[in-house]
Design a protein around this motif. Sequence first.
Motif, PDB file in Angstrom:
ATOM      1  N   LEU A 199      16.132  34.667  39.733  1.00  0.00           N
ATOM      2  CA  LEU A 199      17.188  35.435  40.441  1.00  0.00           C
ATOM      3  C   LEU A 199      16.552  36.302  41.284  1.00  0.00           C
ATOM      4  O   LEU A 199      15.449  36.778  41.321  1.00  0.00           O
ATOM      5  CB  LEU A 199      17.864  35.942  39.271  1.00  0.00           C
ATOM      6  CG  LEU A 199      18.486  35.338  38.093  1.00  0.00           C
ATOM      7  CD1 LEU A 199      18.858  36.334  36.961  1.00  0.00           C
ATOM      8  CD2 LEU A 199      19.514  34.443  38.653  1.00  0.00           C
ATOM      9  N   LYS A 200      17.441  36.454  42.265  1.00  0.00           N
ATOM     10  CA  LYS A 200      16.979  37.521  43.262  1.00  0.00           C
ATOM     11  C   LYS A 200      17.368  39.090  42.973  1.00  0.00           C
ATOM     12  O   LYS A 200      18.474  39.208  42.354  1.00  0.00           O
ATOM     13  CB  LYS A 200      17.843  37.223  44.749  1.00  0.00           C
ATOM     14  CG  LYS A 200      17.363  35.957  45.256  1.00  0.00           C
ATOM     15  CD  LYS A 200      18.184  35.768  46.517  1.00  0.00           C
ATOM     16  CE  LYS A 200      17.816  34.286  47.179  1.00  0.00           C
ATOM     17  NZ  LYS A 200      18.343  34.057  48.491  1.00  0.00           N
ATOM     18  N   SER A 252      20.753  40.413  44.163  1.00  0.00           N
ATOM     19  CA  SER A 252      21.893  39.654  43.935  1.00  0.00           C
ATOM     20  C   SER A 252      22.400  39.877  42.323  1.00  0.00           C
ATOM     21  O   SER A 252      23.507  39.816  41.917  1.00  0.00           O
ATOM     22  CB  SER A 252      22.145  38.294  44.402  1.00  0.00           C
ATOM     23  OG  SER A 252      20.971  37.874  43.675  1.00  0.00           O
ATOM     24  N   ASP A 253      21.355  40.143  41.654  1.00  0.00           N
ATOM     25  CA  ASP A 253      21.403  39.993  39.896  1.00  0.00           C
ATOM     26  C   ASP A 253      21.635  41.580  39.569  1.00  0.00           C
ATOM     27  O   ASP A 253      20.568  42.019  38.703  1.00  0.00           O
ATOM     28  CB  ASP A 253      20.475  39.424  39.504  1.00  0.00           C
ATOM     29  CG  ASP A 253      20.600  38.977  37.976  1.00  0.00           C
ATOM     30  OD1 ASP A 253      19.665  39.043  37.002  1.00  0.00           O
ATOM     31  OD2 ASP A 253      21.866  38.961  37.620  1.00  0.00           O
ATOM     32  N   CYS A 278      28.360  38.802  40.766  1.00  0.00           N
ATOM     33  CA  CYS A 278      27.312  37.665  40.746  1.00  0.00           C
ATOM     34  C   CYS A 278      27.844  36.870  41.999  1.00  0.00           C
ATOM     35  O   CYS A 278      28.804  36.578  42.261  1.00  0.00           O
ATOM     36  CB  CYS A 278      27.650  36.823  39.273  1.00  0.00           C
ATOM     37  SG  CYS A 278      26.741  37.737  38.247  1.00  0.00           S
ATOM     38  N   SER A 279      26.827  36.314  42.544  1.00  0.00           N
ATOM     39  CA  SER A 279      27.064  35.650  43.922  1.00  0.00           C
ATOM     40  C   SER A 279      27.438  34.190  43.546  1.00  0.00           C
ATOM     41  O   SER A 279      27.322  33.563  42.177  1.00  0.00           O
ATOM     42  CB  SER A 279      25.826  35.226  44.674  1.00  0.00           C
ATOM     43  OG  SER A 279      24.626  34.616  43.767  1.00  0.00           O
ATOM     44  N   GLU A 288      26.679  31.121  44.128  1.00  0.00           N
ATOM     45  CA  GLU A 288      25.813  30.047  43.659  1.00  0.00           C
ATOM     46  C   GLU A 288      24.830  30.293  42.523  1.00  0.00           C
ATOM     47  O   GLU A 288      24.254  29.579  42.201  1.00  0.00           O
ATOM     48  CB  GLU A 288      24.984  29.824  45.077  1.00  0.00           C
ATOM     49  CG  GLU A 288      24.041  30.977  45.645  1.00  0.00           C
ATOM     50  CD  GLU A 288      24.654  31.772  46.362  1.00  0.00           C
ATOM     51  OE1 GLU A 288      24.168  32.662  46.998  1.00  0.00           O
ATOM     52  OE2 GLU A 288      26.056  31.713  46.643  1.00  0.00           O
ATOM     53  N   ASP A 289      25.076  31.622  42.130  1.00  0.00           N
ATOM     54  CA  ASP A 289      24.252  31.961  40.770  1.00  0.00           C
ATOM     55  C   ASP A 289      24.785  31.405  39.626  1.00  0.00           C
ATOM     56  O   ASP A 289      25.589  32.433  39.226  1.00  0.00           O
ATOM     57  CB  ASP A 289      23.872  33.457  40.881  1.00  0.00           C
ATOM     58  CG  ASP A 289      22.517  33.907  40.304  1.00  0.00           C
ATOM     59  OD1 ASP A 289      22.140  34.998  40.457  1.00  0.00           O
ATOM     60  OD2 ASP A 289      22.186  33.287  39.423  1.00  0.00           O
ATOM     61  N   CYS A 336      23.604  33.992  36.374  1.00  0.00           N
ATOM     62  CA  CYS A 336      24.269  35.113  36.490  1.00  0.00           C
ATOM     63  C   CYS A 336      25.579  35.284  35.896  1.00  0.00           C
ATOM     64  O   CYS A 336      26.210  35.847  34.991  1.00  0.00           O
ATOM     65  CB  CYS A 336      24.281  35.962  37.671  1.00  0.00           C
ATOM     66  SG  CYS A 336      24.944  37.513  37.962  1.00  0.00           S
TER      67      CYS A 336
END
Length: 668
Positions: free
Chosen positions: A138-139, A142-143, A203-204, A206-207, A210
């Motif tokens: 995870l980035k 973004s998380d 949450c993004s 594509e994640d 998350c």
Amino acid sequence: LQILWPHSISVFTGDSLPTESRLVNSCIQARKKCQADPAFKAAYHQLESCTSSLSTESPLEESSTSADCLEAAQQLRNSSLMGCTCHRRMKHQATCLNIYWTVHPARSLGDYELDVSPYEDTVTSKPWKMNLSKLSMLKPDSDLCLRFAMLCTLNDKCDRLRKAYGEACSGFRCQRHLCLAQLRSFFEKAAESHAQGLLLCPCSPEDVGCGERRRNTIAPSCALPSEIPNCLDLRSFCRADPLCRYGVVLRKLDLVKEAIDVFVEATHVLPLHWGAWLELCNLITDKEMLKFLSLPDTWMKEFFLAHIYTELQLIEEALQKYQHLIDVGFSKSSYIVSQIAVAYHNIRDIDKALSIFNELRKQDPYRIENMDTFSNLLYVRSMKSELSYLAHNLCEIDKYRVETCCVIGNYYSLRSQHEKAALYFQRALKLNPRYLGAWTLMGHEYMEMKNTSAAIQAYRHAIEVNKRDYRAWYGLGQTYEILKMPFYCLYYYRRAHQLRPNDSRMLVALGECYEKLNQLVEAKKCYWRAYAVGDVEKMALVKLAKLHEQLTESEQAAQCYIKYIQDIYSCGEVVEHLEESTAFRYLAQYYFKCKLWDEASTCAQKCCAFNDTREEGKALLRQILQLRNQGETPSGDTPGTFFLPASLSANNTPTRRVSPLNLSSVTP
């Protein structure tokens, strides 16, 4: 991204708050040592600038900024900052945590390390709390959900509440109602910053990891129904049953016969639609109407008949139906057990009903249905502590249920806080305006507050919901009796008596109305009938005896008083009755007039045990002693004998038998 860490405030007994000087290698001390070295100081300031720019940097600046941050982090690898720690209750905890996460890779570089924590106990020591298996991919920008989860884990209260619903909502033996209760408790009691952070963190798209963690936090699979209904299925089901909707419209238009026909047809079309059966039940007024209904031959019919028998006060038939359902395979049905308890409540077998409800609570501690009836029983027995526990327990399970509001209202009513009780009954009616029990109980509270107009309105609403509610008819009778309108209260007491023909309270109320209207013959019939069906309040015979006194029927009055004395002494319990002294006083005077000195002396001695008749009893004993000294003999023209209870007379001397009142076959 700058994250605000909450301060932990705690009160100690004996030890002071730990300071950074008392900790080994605290982050504040480590930063002071680091700032003494110019190279480390420059690298630390570079990491601080990296932290503040993580959420604001543009894509063009990202590559150059990341290279500088990596170089600064590499310089601090061998410094004391990398091994520094903090304490949960230390002074300047927020500053210490800010230093720690400035140099920590999870905050600055995106290289998450699962075994790293600013405290001695690491997050990964409690693996049930969150799924961290994919955390390394995870980035950091973004998380946010993971960061708020860490914030919650490091807060004692949030950690405890999250652990409670984590345990309730996990495992193969998941109980949905328990999971929902703990999940609701978390979002209600946890700090707003923690709860909103977990609830609203983004949450993004594509994640996937998350999103899965966020879904398990907000709505774990245990809290969801086993089969989520499709909206199209619900719509088609609604369209497939227009008869039930049409029947409701006819009922609201007071077209009872047409509504009954429509609901009967609806039960044939969809036999498992319990709502149609209940609507039909509300329109049946007596057992004769059931004979003319063409009901479908299905097992749901047995449940309907048992329910309607309970509503019509045909308790024996209802219990037989429920026992039959238990025998054919519904022995574990909590619905049937609760209905049996309600049936015993309707016949005022309070001990049996309380016993069944207590067993039901052990079997299903999270059941809410019919708990308002259970609270009525606790209210009647003045079991304040049990009622308080029930109210708190239901409030924790679901405070927005109608039954919960009624239980809390009964609790405040038992504490004589009638304004609060009426408020909770009003809340129940906001949730369900057709809830019968709330209307009736609110009418009782308005009666306690002497607000007769509001009480009448509440009782009338209850009758509109269900015309078979005898409590509403009886309450209206009491209200008009307070307003000194005897003809009105006579009408409402008659309606209550028609619904409860074997309830002595209705008969006694009718007798009092007839007595006020100077219809004494009808009043005597009502009082005697109340005694014959079982006088629960032990007042029918006393009122009948006083009525005979007014009519100068001394023998009948004496007989009623003797029956009254026999009844209260035959139960074997020492219970104080308000009219006991009145009965002994009349009997003492009656036997004195009949020149039965022994019996008159026994009753006079009993009068001396009561404050209101003590002087009369002593005066009568002196007269009896004086007459005996003068050689006065008992009267010889007594036509028969009558026996007092053995506990009242030491020698069981035969007394005069009064002729029985021939009213056993008379009904009001």
